[in-house]
Structures are given as structure tokens and as C-alpha cells.
Scaffold this motif. Structure first.
Motif, PDB file in Angstrom:
ATOM      1  N   SER A 104       0.813  -1.213   0.000  1.00 21.46           N
ATOM      2  CA  SER A 104       0.000   0.000   0.000  1.00 21.46           C
ATOM      3  C   SER A 104       0.847   1.263   0.000  1.00 21.46           C
ATOM      4  O   SER A 104       0.317   2.362   0.071  1.00 21.46           O
ATOM      5  CB  SER A 104      -0.915   0.002   1.234  1.00 21.46           C
ATOM      6  N   GLN A 105       2.169   1.098  -0.080  1.00 17.87           N
ATOM      7  CA  GLN A 105       3.111   2.221  -0.055  1.00 17.87           C
ATOM      8  C   GLN A 105       2.950   3.048   1.224  1.00 17.87           C
ATOM      9  O   GLN A 105       3.022   4.277   1.211  1.00 17.87           O
ATOM     10  CB  GLN A 105       2.942   3.090  -1.303  1.00 17.87           C
ATOM     11  N   SER A 106       2.735   2.362   2.337  1.00 12.94           N
ATOM     12  CA  SER A 106       2.615   3.034   3.620  1.00 12.94           C
ATOM     13  C   SER A 106       3.895   3.803   3.937  1.00 12.94           C
ATOM     14  O   SER A 106       4.991   3.391   3.547  1.00 12.94           O
ATOM     15  CB  SER A 106       2.361   2.016   4.734  1.00 12.94           C
ATOM     16  N   PRO A 107       3.786   4.920   4.651  1.00 11.23           N
ATOM     17  CA  PRO A 107       4.984   5.683   4.993  1.00 11.23           C
ATOM     18  C   PRO A 107       5.933   4.883   5.888  1.00 11.23           C
ATOM     19  O   PRO A 107       5.504   4.087   6.723  1.00 11.23           O
ATOM     20  CB  PRO A 107       4.424   6.903   5.732  1.00 11.23           C
ATOM     21  N   VAL A 108       7.205   5.120   5.696  1.00 11.83           N
ATOM     22  CA  VAL A 108       8.254   4.489   6.483  1.00 11.83           C
ATOM     23  C   VAL A 108       9.041   5.586   7.189  1.00 11.83           C
ATOM     24  O   VAL A 108       9.294   6.644   6.607  1.00 11.83           O
ATOM     25  CB  VAL A 108       9.209   3.671   5.589  1.00 11.83           C
ATOM     26  N   ILE A 109       9.421   5.343   8.432  1.00  9.52           N
ATOM     27  CA  ILE A 109      10.308   6.268   9.148  1.00  9.52           C
ATOM     28  C   ILE A 109      11.560   5.508   9.574  1.00  9.52           C
ATOM     29  O   ILE A 109      11.472   4.479  10.242  1.00  9.52           O
ATOM     30  CB  ILE A 109       9.630   6.897  10.380  1.00  9.52           C
ATOM     31  N   VAL A 110      12.703   6.012   9.134  1.00  6.24           N
ATOM     32  CA  VAL A 110      13.992   5.493   9.578  1.00  6.24           C
ATOM     33  C   VAL A 110      14.554   6.482  10.588  1.00  6.24           C
ATOM     34  O   VAL A 110      14.642   7.679  10.318  1.00  6.24           O
ATOM     35  CB  VAL A 110      14.969   5.317   8.403  1.00  6.24           C
ATOM     36  N   ARG A 111      14.891   5.976  11.777  1.00  6.26           N
ATOM     37  CA  ARG A 111      15.452   6.820  12.833  1.00  6.26           C
ATOM     38  C   ARG A 111      16.938   6.545  13.002  1.00  6.26           C
ATOM     39  O   ARG A 111      17.376   5.401  12.977  1.00  6.26           O
ATOM     40  CB  ARG A 111      14.759   6.560  14.167  1.00  6.26           C
ATOM     41  N   PHE A 112      17.699   7.617  13.186  1.00  4.28           N
ATOM     42  CA  PHE A 112      19.124   7.525  13.469  1.00  4.28           C
ATOM     43  C   PHE A 112      19.379   8.119  14.848  1.00  4.28           C
ATOM     44  O   PHE A 112      18.809   9.159  15.191  1.00  4.28           O
ATOM     45  CB  PHE A 112      19.942   8.313  12.448  1.00  4.28           C
ATOM     46  N   ALA A 113      20.243   7.492  15.642  1.00  6.02           N
ATOM     47  CA  ALA A 113      20.661   8.032  16.937  1.00  6.02           C
ATOM     48  C   ALA A 113      22.160   7.778  17.081  1.00  6.02           C
ATOM     49  O   ALA A 113      22.591   6.633  17.176  1.00  6.02           O
ATOM     50  CB  ALA A 113      19.892   7.375  18.079  1.00  6.02           C
ATOM     51  N   PHE A 114      22.957   8.855  17.047  1.00  9.07           N
ATOM     52  CA  PHE A 114      24.420   8.765  17.084  1.00  9.07           C
ATOM     53  C   PHE A 114      24.952   9.546  18.281  1.00  9.07           C
ATOM     54  O   PHE A 114      24.610  10.721  18.460  1.00  9.07           O
ATOM     55  CB  PHE A 114      25.047   9.390  15.831  1.00  9.07           C
ATOM     56  N   ASP A 115      25.812   8.938  19.086  1.00 10.02           N
ATOM     57  CA  ASP A 115      26.489   9.677  20.147  1.00 10.02           C
ATOM     58  C   ASP A 115      27.374  10.766  19.543  1.00 10.02           C
ATOM     59  O   ASP A 115      27.949  10.591  18.467  1.00 10.02           O
ATOM     60  CB  ASP A 115      27.367   8.754  20.989  1.00 10.02           C
ATOM     61  N   ALA A 116      27.512  11.885  20.268  1.00  8.44           N
ATOM     62  CA  ALA A 116      28.317  12.989  19.768  1.00  8.44           C
ATOM     63  C   ALA A 116      29.764  12.931  20.251  1.00  8.44           C
ATOM     64  O   ALA A 116      30.621  13.589  19.691  1.00  8.44           O
ATOM     65  CB  ALA A 116      27.696  14.317  20.200  1.00  8.44           C
ATOM     66  N   GLY A 117      30.063  12.165  21.278  1.00  7.71           N
ATOM     67  CA  GLY A 117      31.400  12.154  21.854  1.00  7.71           C
ATOM     68  C   GLY A 117      32.303  11.108  21.234  1.00  7.71           C
ATOM     69  O   GLY A 117      32.023  10.536  20.176  1.00  7.71           O
ATOM     70  N   ASP A 118      33.421  10.869  21.917  1.00  6.91           N
ATOM     71  CA  ASP A 118      34.377   9.865  21.467  1.00  6.91           C
ATOM     72  C   ASP A 118      33.701   8.503  21.358  1.00  6.91           C
ATOM     73  O   ASP A 118      32.964   8.094  22.243  1.00  6.91           O
ATOM     74  CB  ASP A 118      35.552   9.767  22.447  1.00  6.91           C
ATOM     75  N   GLY A 119      33.983   7.818  20.282  1.00  8.30           N
ATOM     76  CA  GLY A 119      33.407   6.494  20.089  1.00  8.30           C
ATOM     77  C   GLY A 119      32.163   6.487  19.245  1.00  8.30           C
ATOM     78  O   GLY A 119      31.749   5.442  18.744  1.00  8.30           O
ATOM     79  N   GLY A 120      31.505   7.632  19.068  1.00 15.18           N
ATOM     80  CA  GLY A 120      30.300   7.682  18.253  1.00 15.18           C
ATOM     81  C   GLY A 120      30.641   7.655  16.771  1.00 15.18           C
ATOM     82  O   GLY A 120      31.704   8.110  16.361  1.00 15.18           O
ATOM     83  N   PRO A 121      29.738   7.148  15.933  1.00 18.54           N
ATOM     84  CA  PRO A 121      29.999   7.111  14.495  1.00 18.54           C
ATOM     85  C   PRO A 121      29.922   8.509  13.900  1.00 18.54           C
ATOM     86  O   PRO A 121      29.272   9.396  14.458  1.00 18.54           O
ATOM     87  CB  PRO A 121      28.870   6.223  13.955  1.00 18.54           C
ATOM     88  N   PRO A 122      30.564   8.762  12.752  1.00 16.91           N
ATOM     89  CA  PRO A 122      30.489  10.078  12.125  1.00 16.91           C
ATOM     90  C   PRO A 122      29.060  10.386  11.680  1.00 16.91           C
ATOM     91  O   PRO A 122      28.354   9.507  11.194  1.00 16.91           O
ATOM     92  CB  PRO A 122      31.443   9.960  10.930  1.00 16.91           C
ATOM     93  N   VAL A 123      28.652  11.643  11.847  1.00 14.07           N
ATOM     94  CA  VAL A 123      27.300  12.032  11.466  1.00 14.07           C
ATOM     95  C   VAL A 123      27.078  11.823   9.967  1.00 14.07           C
ATOM     96  O   VAL A 123      25.958  11.577   9.529  1.00 14.07           O
ATOM     97  CB  VAL A 123      27.037  13.501  11.862  1.00 14.07           C
ATOM     98  N   SER A 124      28.152  11.890   9.179  1.00 15.79           N
ATOM     99  CA  SER A 124      28.031  11.681   7.727  1.00 15.79           C
ATOM    100  C   SER A 124      27.507  10.289   7.394  1.00 15.79           C
ATOM    101  O   SER A 124      27.002  10.064   6.286  1.00 15.79           O
ATOM    102  CB  SER A 124      29.386  11.899   7.048  1.00 15.79           C
ATOM    103  N   ASP A 125      27.584   9.339   8.351  1.00 17.55           N
ATOM    104  CA  ASP A 125      27.024   8.003   8.096  1.00 17.55           C
ATOM    105  C   ASP A 125      25.506   8.068   7.906  1.00 17.55           C
ATOM    106  O   ASP A 125      24.930   7.201   7.241  1.00 17.55           O
ATOM    107  CB  ASP A 125      27.354   7.052   9.251  1.00 17.55           C
ATOM    108  N   MET A 126      24.852   9.067   8.489  1.00 15.53           N
ATOM    109  CA  MET A 126      23.411   9.216   8.263  1.00 15.53           C
ATOM    110  C   MET A 126      23.131   9.416   6.774  1.00 15.53           C
ATOM    111  O   MET A 126      22.211   8.811   6.210  1.00 15.53           O
ATOM    112  CB  MET A 126      22.869  10.400   9.062  1.00 15.53           C
TER     113      MET A 126
END
Length: 304
Positions: A254-276
Motif C-alpha cells: 500500500s506504499q505506507s509511509p516508512v520512518i527510519v530513525r538515526f541516533a548517534f552519540d556525539a562524543g568519542d566512540g560515536g559514528p560520524p554524522v556523515s554516516d546518516m
């Protein structure tokens, strides 16, 4: 007084979807995914004074009432961003562990034949596994499709946190179809889920103290017109992080809407925001490796 159980694999009180080795006197750092059968032996029920804490981690599976656990630990499933410190937390011990395996599979994160992607069959999309990411394992929420590897001790309430997490869900709560409206309405809930309270109502980061809009706009996702909103959140403790809600119509059913959520830590050890952005650009319809997306990409399925 309850009898100390013998050494063996029991349900991990700080992460109920895994099993942990009890050496007869204390928990070790050895963990494994639970086996379907046979069931590990069950220790005696805890003393009456421990029943309140035990109920917090009791799960009902296949109609059987699980034995209460006295070793407690809050679990955070929502913490991700720039890299990854891997550390496990051993909660203070009680009198007896609560064994019994439970296997919970993620419907959205089932492994595919292609090791470089994760398949969300329900929404008819594949998501690329960027460098430093793995398929979701031992995560209680069934809409999480990938995480950064390992966990670390949450800076606030006791529990285990992750530096990065991506989830995918179908919108069923309302009749809204506009990707922009969906993303704008979802971002606050996405932020709260990641950095305010976890599933056990604990506050791994002592709540969100402020947020600011980083960017928002239209984007093509798997050949469909989508919209995203990205926030930078500050928390009571810890470095805070980045959250994003990305909304677009599914290319199946039915082509229902999809939501993809991203949650990235901002400090050391977090993935780069560019990965979003990298993950967004790599989302594809199942069975169509040529229809991609990203800012500036063509929008709409071929022939429409």
C-alpha cells in the motif's frame, strides 16, 4: 534464605535477551545468545524481600512464568554516534539469577544473502551496512536494524548504552502521508527514545536539556520523495548526540509511509554524522539495486 544456584548459563539480568555465565558465586563477562533447547536448570525462587526487583526483569514466554531475577541492571537500547568504546557492565549481585532462554528475532533486521546490507522485508527496502556497523543483535526493540558493535556503561542511570543505532518502522498510528509532516512530528519522540528514558523508564543520560536543529530538507530515498529532520541534543550527563527522523513512502504494498530513525552519540566512540547521509543514499527497494537516493537524486519510481 535462597540456595545459591550451581554454575551455568542463565538469563542475563542486565540484558534479558542474552544468557550469561554464573560461576556459582558471581556473574562473569561471558555471554551468549540463548539456545532454543534444552532449557538451562532453574534455581530456587528468590526470597520474598527480593520479589519487587525481580518483577522488573520477568518475561512471559510461551505461557510459562519465568523465575524472578534478583540481579538487576537497566538496559539502554538507544545510544549512538561517533565511534565505539566496548565495555560491559556487571550489576551488583543478589541471591540468585533467573535462567530461561528467550530468542527474539528482529523482523526488520533479518540477515540477507548480501553481507553488506540489511533487509527490511516489511517495508520492502535494504539498508547498507556502513563501515563500523553491524546487524542488530541482542536488541529488545524489533525495529532496530543495525547498531555500532559493543556496548558501554551509560553515564547516567545504570545500564548498557550503544554509540549508534538505526531503526526502521512502518507508520500506522495516523493517516498522515506527507513525509515532511511525518518527519517533523516524529523527531521529538525519536530524541526522547534515544536520550531521555529507556524501555525500563530509566534515564541513562539524565534526560535532554536542550536541542537545536542541525538540518532538514527533502531527499530521495529508494527513488521516492522523502524528508528528514536532524537535531543535536544535549543531555544531563554525557556528550549528548545527534538524532534524525527520515520519512518516505514504501515502494511495496500500500506504499505506507516508512520512518527510519538515526541516533548517534556525539562524543568519542560515536559514528560520524556523515554516516546518516551514506546510509540514506544507500537505501534501495528490495530486488532493485539501481534505484538509490540522496540529496539531489531523481525522485519517483521509473515510468511515473
Amino acid at each position: 534464605m535462597s540456595t545459591t544456584p550451581p554454575p551455568g548459563w542463565y538469563r542475563d539480568p542486565s540484558y534479558p535477551l542474552t544468557e550469561r555465565w554464573w560461576d556459582g558465586t558471581a556473574w562473569t563477562d561471558h555471554r551468549r545468545q540463548p539456545e532454543a533447547a534444552p532449557r538451562p536448570p532453574e534455581p530456587p525462587r528468590p526470597a520474598a524481600g527480593d520479589s519487587r526487583r525481580a518483577k522488573a526483569v520477568t518475561l512471559t514466554v510461551a505461557g510459562a512464568v519465568l523465575v524472578a531475577s534478583v540481579v538487576t541492571g537497566a538496559v539502554l537500547l538507544d545510544r549512538d554516534d561517533d565511534g565505539d568504546r566496548t565495555q560491559t557492565r556487571t550489576a551488583p549481585g543478589g541471591s540468585s539469577p533467573a535462567p530461561r532462554p528467550t530468542v527474539t528475532a528482529s523482523a526488520s533486521g533479518r540477515p540477507s544473502e548480501d553481507p553488506s546490507v540489511v533487509v527490511d522485508e516489511l517495508n520492502g527496502i535494504t539498508l547498507p551496512l556502513a563501515d563500523g556497523w553491524v546487524r542488530a543483535e541482542n536488541v529488545a526493540e524489533d525495529d532496530v536494524v543495525m547498531t555500532t558493535p559493543g556496548t558501554y556503561d551509560c553515564p547516567g542511570d545504570p545500564g548498557l548504552c550503544r554509540h549508534g543505532r538505526v531503526s526502521s518502522r512502518t507508520v500506522t498510528a495516523n493517516d498522515e502521508k506527507s513525509p515532511r509532516a511525518l518527519a517533523e512530528n516524529d523527531i521529538e519522540d525519536a530524541a526522547n527514545s534515544a536520550y531521555d528514558r529507556d524501555l525500563l523508564d530509566a534515564r541513562p543520560y539524565r534526560g535532554i536539556t536542550s536541542h537545536r536543529l542541525v538540518k532538514a530538507g527533502s531527499v530521495a530515498v529508494a527513488g521516492r520523495a522523502g524528508y528528514f529532520v536532524r537535531w543535536r541534543v544535549r543531555t544531563g550527563v554525557g556528550p549528548g548526540g545527534y538524532v534524525e527522523s527520515l520519512a518516505f513512502p514504501s515502494s511495496v504494498g500500500s506504499q505506507s509511509p516508512v520512518i527510519v530513525r538515526f541516533a548517534f552519540d556525539a562524543g568519542d566512540g560515536g559514528p560520524p554524522v556523515s554516516d546518516m547521509d551514506r546510509i540514506t543514499e544507500g537505501i534501495r527497494p528490495v530486488g532493485d539495486a539501481d534505484t538509490g537516493g540522496g540529496v539531489g537524486s531523481s525522485i519517483g519510481p521509473p515510468g511515473r
